[in-house]
Design an enzyme around this catalytic site. Sequence first.
Site, PDB file in Angstrom:
ATOM      1  N   ALA A  60       0.817  -1.123   0.081  1.00 33.77           N
ATOM      2  CA  ALA A  60      -0.040  -0.168   0.304  1.00 33.77           C
ATOM      3  C   ALA A  60       0.913   1.188  -0.053  1.00 33.77           C
ATOM      4  CB  ALA A  60      -1.037   0.067   1.398  1.00 33.77           C
ATOM      5  N   GLU A  61       1.989   1.192   0.775  1.00 38.93           N
ATOM      6  CA  GLU A  61       2.663   2.541   0.986  1.00 38.93           C
ATOM      7  C   GLU A  61       3.608   2.897  -0.340  1.00 38.93           C
ATOM      8  OE1 GLU A  61       2.899   4.871   3.066  1.00 38.93           O
ATOM      9  OE2 GLU A  61       1.725   4.096   4.438  1.00 38.93           O
ATOM     10  N   SER A  62       4.186   1.711  -0.846  1.00 36.16           N
ATOM     11  CA  SER A  62       5.325   2.187  -1.919  1.00 36.16           C
ATOM     12  C   SER A  62       5.245   1.099  -3.140  1.00 36.16           C
ATOM     13  CB  SER A  62       6.787   1.962  -1.413  1.00 36.16           C
ATOM     14  OG  SER A  62       7.023   0.576  -0.976  1.00 36.16           O
TER      15      SER A  62
END
Length: 184
Positions: A60-62
Amino acid sequence: MKNKSKGRIKLIIAATLISCILIIISLYVKFYPLKYYDLVKKYAKQYNLEPLRVMAVIKAESNFNREAKSNKNAYGLMQITESTAKWAKDEMQIDYKGASDLNNEEYNIKMGCWYLSYLKKEFGDWDLIIASYNGGPGNVKKWLDNDSYSKSGNKLDNIPFLETDKYVKKVNTNYKIYKLLYKE
């Protein structure tokens, strides 16, 4: 003769279905890789986290881009801000030289896992952990104290930040897919 034709048709349909299922699984595996999994397992174990949950956060983040940088100046795989890193390095008793450290996958995963563990001790509930990872623990505490967002005071019924609400759903979806693909 009719039975042989029906048998062949059933065999062709079964083979086609199996092929489609295998293609779908291979696409999911491509889009939900276990990149950096050895590091994730190492630090998830050290900080008492489930590795596939950490993978869901990284996705989700990167999306596994170790050089990712957000518009809020969060860096690396787990998108850690410099202010969080400066605070966490003292808590973790490790060196921090600057944002370039956060692009190092091992450093970033270690700090990200430590921070998730910190939030786990603070909140216990996975949805609260990931909501605070995205929206900040101070905001989550405020929401828990507000009847408009939490009826019970220990679970969020709704999240007022649209970005954080979407983030929680995204991480949970990622986790479900990871768990389906890679049963631990």
